[in-house]
Design an enzyme around this catalytic site. Structure first.
Site, PDB file in Angstrom:
ATOM      1  N   GLY A  12       0.832  -1.206   0.000  1.00  0.00           N
ATOM      2  CA  GLY A  12       0.000   0.000   0.000  1.00  0.00           C
ATOM      3  C   GLY A  12       0.865   1.254   0.000  1.00  0.00           C
ATOM      4  CE  LYS A  13       5.551   2.687   4.573  1.00  0.00           C
ATOM      5  NZ  LYS A  13       6.181   2.554   5.915  1.00  0.00           N
ATOM      6  CD  GLU A  41      14.723  -6.718  15.490  1.00  0.00           C
ATOM      7  OE1 GLU A  41      14.023  -6.809  16.506  1.00  0.00           O
ATOM      8  OE2 GLU A  41      15.926  -7.029  15.448  1.00  0.00           O
ATOM      9  CG  ASP A  70       8.676   3.862  11.409  1.00  0.00           C
ATOM     10  OD1 ASP A  70       8.131   2.850  10.910  1.00  0.00           O
ATOM     11  OD2 ASP A  70       8.778   4.031  12.631  1.00  0.00           O
ATOM     12  N   GLY A 161      -4.009  -0.617   5.901  1.00  0.00           N
ATOM     13  CA  GLY A 161      -3.797  -0.384   7.334  1.00  0.00           C
ATOM     14  C   GLY A 161      -5.059   0.070   8.064  1.00  0.00           C
ATOM     15  CG  HIS A 188       0.205  10.085   7.199  1.00  0.00           C
ATOM     16  ND1 HIS A 188      -0.986   9.807   6.575  1.00  0.00           N
ATOM     17  CD2 HIS A 188       0.804   8.872   7.388  1.00  0.00           C
ATOM     18  CE1 HIS A 188      -1.109   8.499   6.420  1.00  0.00           C
ATOM     19  NE2 HIS A 188      -0.030   7.914   6.899  1.00  0.00           N
TER      20      HIS A 188
HETATM   21  P1  ITT Z   1       7.992  -0.861   5.840  1.00  0.00           P
HETATM   22  O1  ITT Z   1       8.582  -0.669   7.217  1.00  0.00           O
HETATM   23  O2  ITT Z   1       8.648  -1.967   5.092  1.00  0.00           O
HETATM   24  O3  ITT Z   1       7.930   0.423   5.066  1.00  0.00           O
HETATM   25  P2  ITT Z   1       5.539  -1.314   7.332  1.00  0.00           P
HETATM   26  O4  ITT Z   1       4.132  -1.696   7.002  1.00  0.00           O
HETATM   27  O5  ITT Z   1       6.217  -2.081   8.441  1.00  0.00           O
HETATM   28  O6  ITT Z   1       6.435  -1.345   6.003  1.00  0.00           O
HETATM   29  P3  ITT Z   1       5.728   0.991   8.982  1.00  0.00           P
HETATM   30  O7  ITT Z   1       6.729   0.367   9.862  1.00  0.00           O
HETATM   31  O8  ITT Z   1       5.916   2.417   8.588  1.00  0.00           O
HETATM   32  O9  ITT Z   1       5.542   0.205   7.620  1.00  0.00           O
HETATM   33  O10 ITT Z   1       4.316   0.766   9.695  1.00  0.00           O
HETATM   34  C1  ITT Z   1       3.306   1.550   9.371  1.00  0.00           C
HETATM   35  C2  ITT Z   1       2.020   0.919   9.827  1.00  0.00           C
HETATM   36  O11 ITT Z   1       1.177   2.016  10.211  1.00  0.00           O
HETATM   37  C3  ITT Z   1       1.343   0.231   8.645  1.00  0.00           C
HETATM   38  O12 ITT Z   1       1.597  -1.149   8.643  1.00  0.00           O
HETATM   39  C4  ITT Z   1      -0.118   0.575   8.880  1.00  0.00           C
HETATM   40  O13 ITT Z   1      -0.683  -0.339   9.784  1.00  0.00           O
HETATM   41  C5  ITT Z   1      -0.058   1.944   9.562  1.00  0.00           C
HETATM   42  N1  ITT Z   1      -0.132   3.032   8.550  1.00  0.00           N
HETATM   43  C6  ITT Z   1       0.869   3.834   8.106  1.00  0.00           C
HETATM   44  N2  ITT Z   1       0.446   4.668   7.153  1.00  0.00           N
HETATM   45  C7  ITT Z   1      -0.847   4.393   6.960  1.00  0.00           C
HETATM   46  C8  ITT Z   1      -1.825   4.887   6.090  1.00  0.00           C
HETATM   47  O14 ITT Z   1      -1.557   5.810   5.174  1.00  0.00           O
HETATM   48  N3  ITT Z   1      -3.049   4.383   6.187  1.00  0.00           N
HETATM   49  C9  ITT Z   1      -3.351   3.432   7.093  1.00  0.00           C
HETATM   50  N4  ITT Z   1      -2.487   2.883   7.929  1.00  0.00           N
HETATM   51  C10 ITT Z   1      -1.225   3.355   7.879  1.00  0.00           C
END
Ligand code: ITT
Length: 214
Positions: A12-13, A41, A70, A161, A188
């Site tokens: 998604g990101k 990690e 992050d 998410g 954000h």
């Molecule tokens: P990477 O570290 O590999 O980038 P990750 O999913 O672990 O992937 P993060 O550590 O940044 O990414 O965790 C972010 C979490 O926060 C993500 O898994 C979602 O649950 C939530 N999140 C972040 N941005 C969001 C968004 O735009 N919409 C909804 N939930 C979001």
């Protein structure tokens, strides 16, 4: 700079970053394009430290410019949790461990709604800290916030998410009911990435002082 790695394992990101960076006119690579896989990690206590760790580790390993992020959700009535634990909120001791029946996103949402049940204060914000790292040269970071409320029942199937339970300020739709362009406009991540692009365009259009030409 003609290539840039967006170092995220979150589909998604990645989709959102690709859209946000499309105006830069450079080739955006993902971790799937990299020949060798590495694990990083996320064990730091702030968004910035985690994002920096990811950017530096991937950049130094692959030797190309990297963007890492992050991000997470901070909920006022839950002492700003899930915060840096957003991706694995279901599994941490705070508020009790949640069983995973389907995917992790659903388990995270289930736990969040359980902890907020009956609570009047539903204020929350999404946080994004984005780090750009050019190996052995320089790094910079930006951040973006999106304020809103957590609702009782998930709605919508776009985004990822916590989007189905987050209603941004000034909207009556959840983030998961918004079109991707609209989410990027107010999110954000959108805010942090636009600041980053503006900084990078300044850096790359400023001639270096030792570039003397006749
Ligand atoms: P990477 O570290 O590999 O980038 P990750 O999913 O672990 O992937 P993060 O550590 O940044 O990414 O965790 C972010 C979490 O926060 C993500 O898994 C979602 O649950 C939530 N999140 C972040 N941005 C969001 C968004 O735009 N919409 C909804 N939930 C979001």
């Amino acid at each position: 700079m003609d290539k840039l790695l967006v170092a995220t394992t979150n589909r998604g990101k990645l989709r959102e970053f690709r859209q946000l960076l499309s105006q830069m006119g450079i080739q955006v690579l993902s971790l799937d394009d990299m020949p060798e896989k590495i694990d990083v990690e996320e064990d730091r206590e702030t968004f910035l430290e985690n994002a920096l760790k990811k950017a530096k580790t991937y950049g130094d390993f692959y030797k190309i410019p990297v963007i890492a992020e992050d991000a997470g959700l901070e909920v006022e009535a839950l002492d700003n949790y899930p915060g840096v634990y957003s991706a694995r909120f279901y599994s941490i001791p705070y508020g009790g461990v949640e069983q995973v029946d389907g995917d992790k996103d659903s388990a995270n949402i289930k736990k969040l709604l359980r902890l907020l049940k009956g609570k009047e204060n539903r204020r929350a914000r999404f946080v994004s800290v984005v780090v750009f790292y050019y190996p052995d040269d320089f790094g910079l970071w930006t951040e973006g916030y999106c304020y809103g409320q957590i609702i009782d029942e998930p709605r919508g199937d776009k985004g990822f998410g916590y989007d189905p339970v987050f209603v941004p300020e000034g909207y009556d739709k959840t983030m998961a009911e918004l079109e991707p362009e609209e989410k990027n406009r107010i999110s954000h991540r959108g805010k942090a990435v636009r600041k980053l692009i503006s900084l990078l365009s300044k850096i790359y259009s400023t001639p270096k002082s030792n570039n003397i030409t006749r």
